[in-house]
Design an enzyme around this catalytic site. Sequence first.
Site, mmCIF file in Angstrom:
data_model
loop_
_atom_site.group_PDB
_atom_site.id
_atom_site.type_symbol
_atom_site.label_atom_id
_atom_site.label_comp_id
_atom_site.label_asym_id
_atom_site.label_seq_id
_atom_site.Cartn_x
_atom_site.Cartn_y
_atom_site.Cartn_z
ATOM 1 N N PRO A 114 -24.186 8.095 6.336
ATOM 2 C CG PRO A 114 -26.011 7.970 4.904
ATOM 3 C CD PRO A 114 -24.686 8.651 5.078
ATOM 4 C CB CYS A 115 -23.596 4.027 10.277
ATOM 5 S SG CYS A 115 -25.201 4.096 11.081
#
Length: 392
Positions: free
Chosen positions: A150-151
């Site tokens: 996840p960014c």
Amino acid sequence: MTITQTVPSRIKTTDPLHEPWQLTEAEREVFRQRSRESRQARLAAMSGAGQPPVHEINHPRFDPLALMPSKPNGSLGALSLFSGGGGLDLGFERAGFGHLGAWEILEDAAQTLRAARPSWDVHGGADGDVRGVDWTRFRGNAAVVHGGPPCQPFSHAGKQRGEDDPRDMWPEFVRAVLEVQPDAFVAENVAALGTARFSDYVDRTIVRPLGKHYTLQRLVMQACDYGVPQSRRRFVFVGFKSPAIARRWAAPAPTHRPPGSMDDGLPETMGMREALGLPDIGADAVCPTIRSALTGPRHTTSILNSVSAQRIFESLQVWPNGVAPTREAARAFVAKNGHFRLSVPDVALLQGFPASWRFAGAVYMRLGQIGNAVAPPVAYAVACSVADALRR
Ligand SMILES: C[S@@+](CC[C@H](N)C(=O)[O-])C[C@H]1O[C@@H](n2cnc3c(N)ncnc32)[C@H](O)[C@@H]1O
């Protein structure tokens, strides 16, 4: 001193990782009012009581599959972590990798993968949570482990809390690589991960543990350099177990140049209007970066990322908010300013997904999967470079 108290969103989310914005009651009311107005306008349009359509149903000219000629499949096995709606997966598949399994915590995203590839071993929901997986059983089978943790913990659009954000899953990606010991790995994230702000974090969490066993390469890839009609920079790590293979790896060279740039012998990437098959208005450019992740005050159906992006959309006469589920619905629901309203298939195309790849879930969830994805032609370029190095 003024005390402002934030209130929780009343909307239940289906995303266990969704962090609604911290808003006061008054701020939430502004968004509620906007949603109510938009819903009423949409319902009126759908019942035929809205403005008459201002554009025809568009017939796109851009074909992402033409950028990813399919290579013979099967001999190189891949494990996909944090698969999302499958951008990396599709690129790796077209580059000739056979997926041994895909793990994704969002059930809707897992459903997208199952529908697109019924033969794949897709783990979704609680079963798709990488934190519970013992990866050692794949040792010796998987040539490559790939994933985009996840960014949100690193994104400029978020609070950039890095490892203090419970959504930081880089340690899990590192654990998987160390347990599987594949010949190579590919990991992707927002370009912000490559900035000075996170250099200590990257060094401690990724480079030191993996660097003992792998030769690491870092690159920043720009989607429109690979024929995708969007400006989108992504940070990519590539690692090889064998130093000899690492030496013969060549970073994926751009295959295209941005529209309007100087002719350097490469074909020009299409602008957004041309890609979508919209009439010529004398101006075109690549689409601004499509908003990543399932963020926002509510379940947003906007793909707008910034004020500068808004200016580009305006100049190209494209409306990036209230994305419609289909092209028919987009035509029927006339945008306030009369500009072309985007639909989910249009946004998927601007992210480099072919029309045959359908996303599951509500509109905001489909847009979230698209916005979170690596553009498949970008994934294809890096996957081909890895396959070439491994096979030579
Ligand atoms: C940046 S997106 C990946 C996009 C994907 N690589 C693509 O190209 O389409 C990150 C994904 O990780 C998923 N995720 C987050 N935590 C997870 C976990 N613990 N286990 C499995 N998936 C997780 C999110 O739901 C999200 O879909």
